[in-house]
Write an enzyme that holds these catalytic residues in place. Structure first.
Site, short mmCIF file in Angstrom:
data_model
loop_
_atom_site.label_atom_id
_atom_site.label_comp_id
_atom_site.label_asym_id
_atom_site.label_seq_id
_atom_site.Cartn_x
_atom_site.Cartn_y
_atom_site.Cartn_z
N HIS A 144 0.80 -1.22 0.00
CA HIS A 144 0.00 0.00 0.00
C HIS A 144 0.84 1.28 0.00
O HIS A 144 0.66 2.14 -0.84
CB HIS A 144 -0.94 0.01 1.20
CG HIS A 144 -1.81 1.22 1.28
ND1 HIS A 144 -1.49 2.32 2.05
CD2 HIS A 144 -2.98 1.52 0.68
CE1 HIS A 144 -2.42 3.24 1.92
NE2 HIS A 144 -3.34 2.79 1.10
N GLU A 186 -4.15 -4.45 9.49
CA GLU A 186 -4.41 -3.57 8.35
C GLU A 186 -3.44 -2.38 8.31
O GLU A 186 -3.83 -1.23 8.48
CB GLU A 186 -5.85 -3.08 8.35
CG GLU A 186 -6.87 -4.20 8.18
CD GLU A 186 -8.24 -3.66 7.77
OE1 GLU A 186 -8.29 -2.88 6.80
OE2 GLU A 186 -9.22 -4.03 8.42
N HIS A 233 -1.39 0.62 6.89
CA HIS A 233 -1.52 1.53 5.75
C HIS A 233 -0.28 2.40 5.66
O HIS A 233 0.74 1.99 5.15
CB HIS A 233 -2.81 2.35 5.87
CG HIS A 233 -4.05 1.56 5.59
ND1 HIS A 233 -4.36 1.09 4.35
CD2 HIS A 233 -5.06 1.17 6.40
CE1 HIS A 233 -5.51 0.43 4.39
NE2 HIS A 233 -5.96 0.46 5.63
N GLU A 244 -4.85 0.18 11.00
CA GLU A 244 -6.26 0.57 11.04
C GLU A 244 -7.03 -0.12 12.16
O GLU A 244 -8.13 0.29 12.52
CB GLU A 244 -6.93 0.33 9.70
CG GLU A 244 -8.20 1.14 9.52
CD GLU A 244 -8.69 1.20 8.10
OE1 GLU A 244 -9.76 1.79 7.89
OE2 GLU A 244 -8.03 0.65 7.20
#
Length: 293
Positions: free
Chosen positions: A227, A267, A269, A284
């Site tokens: 990402h 998660e 990012h 996240e």
């Protein structure tokens, strides 16, 4: 590499992007319309108390996304939910500049202004610290410009739906470099000493483009969905592997030389490299991970 987690929010409003300044770590809470600040030297325990301060933006649907240190004793961040660039001064003052088009990626340009991608209108936006706004077309329709980075004299950005890397001078001249891999979905991008690194979230690849437009692509673990990326001084980079819940380190030849598990459902990012070489990662699930060397 020890990993310490600092709880910032519950999973419904977890951190999305992170940046570092001399006095604090800052993160965007995209789903609650807030910015959180973690004071340096605070309690490393995984508790809500680790978050030193939280800033309300007065706009719960503003979706603060990418955050960077500004050139003016402040942090700046994109608000793609309500078409603004936000600013928080080191004195705590909160303000914003209107900028239509769903601003998302953000960097300080070589001219000292804030430059951002405008996802919905295929443009880059430029905002001075005095609030003067300009926009520049990227010349490709439906390209969905995502992240952006600066070199000494230019801006580079990913075209997520255009499957390409864009390059723009500070006067608006644009060059576009198509990727060899179809449907790669480039997102994160970061300039380094040997070129500009980027990641392809749909192709499970990292890439690097040189100033003369040569593109190299490097395979990552299947299904990892990279990402965000930050280039390092040795020619390599750090990146988040969102679907693999991991942080990875690549050397200057594109080889994975380290990978760190951040926990199932984390998660990851955005990420930022601190002055001591340690790495902060926005999870996240509700926390910031600090990976120390």
């Amino acid at each position: 590499m020890p990993i310490t987690e600092h709880t910032i929010a519950d999973p419904s409003g977890g951190p999305y992007a992170v940046t570092v300044t001399a006095g604090a770590i800052w993160t965007t809470l995209v789903d609650t319309g807030q910015i959180a600040k973690l004071e340096r030297g605070g309690d490393p325990a995984t508790t809500e108390a680790a978050c030193g301060e939280r800033f309300e933006l007065g706009a719960p649907g503003s979706r603060p996304s990418v955050i960077v240190p500004g050139p003016d004793d402040a942090v700046w961040f994109t608000r793609n939910g309500d078409d603004h660039l936000g600013r928080i001064g080191f004195d705590g003052a909160v303000s914003a500049v209107a900028l239509a088009g769903a601003p998302y990626g953000l960097c300080v340009g070589p001219d000292g202004a804030l430059w951002c991608t405008l996802m919905n209108v295929d443009q880059l936006g430029r905002v001075t610290v005095d609030g003067e706004v300009s926009t520049y077309a990227i010349g490709t329709s439906g390209a969905f410009p995502a992240m952006i980075t600066a070199t000494d004299d230019e801006l580079w950005f990913t075209l997520n739906q255009g499957n390409a890397i864009g390059r723009m001078s500070t006067t608006g001249d644009v060059t576009t470099y198509p990727l060899r891999t179809g449907g790669a979905g480039p997102v994160g991008i970061s300039s380094g000493p040997q070129g500009v690194w980027f990641v392809e979230i749909l192709a499970d690849q990292a890439g690097r483009i040189t100033p003369d437009g040569k593109i190299e692509e490097f395979a990552l673990p299947a299904g990892s969905m990279p990402h965000a990326v930050v280039a390092t001084d040795d020619g390599g980079c750090w990146m988040t592997l969102w679907a693999a819940a991991a942080l990875a380190r690549l050397d200057a030849n594109g080889n994975i030389i380290a990978q760190f598990n951040l926990g199932e459902g984390s998660e990851p990012h955005g990420l930022a490299v601190d002055t001591d070489g340690s790495v902060w990662v926005a999870l996240e699930k509700g926390s910031l991970a600090h990976v120390t060397t």
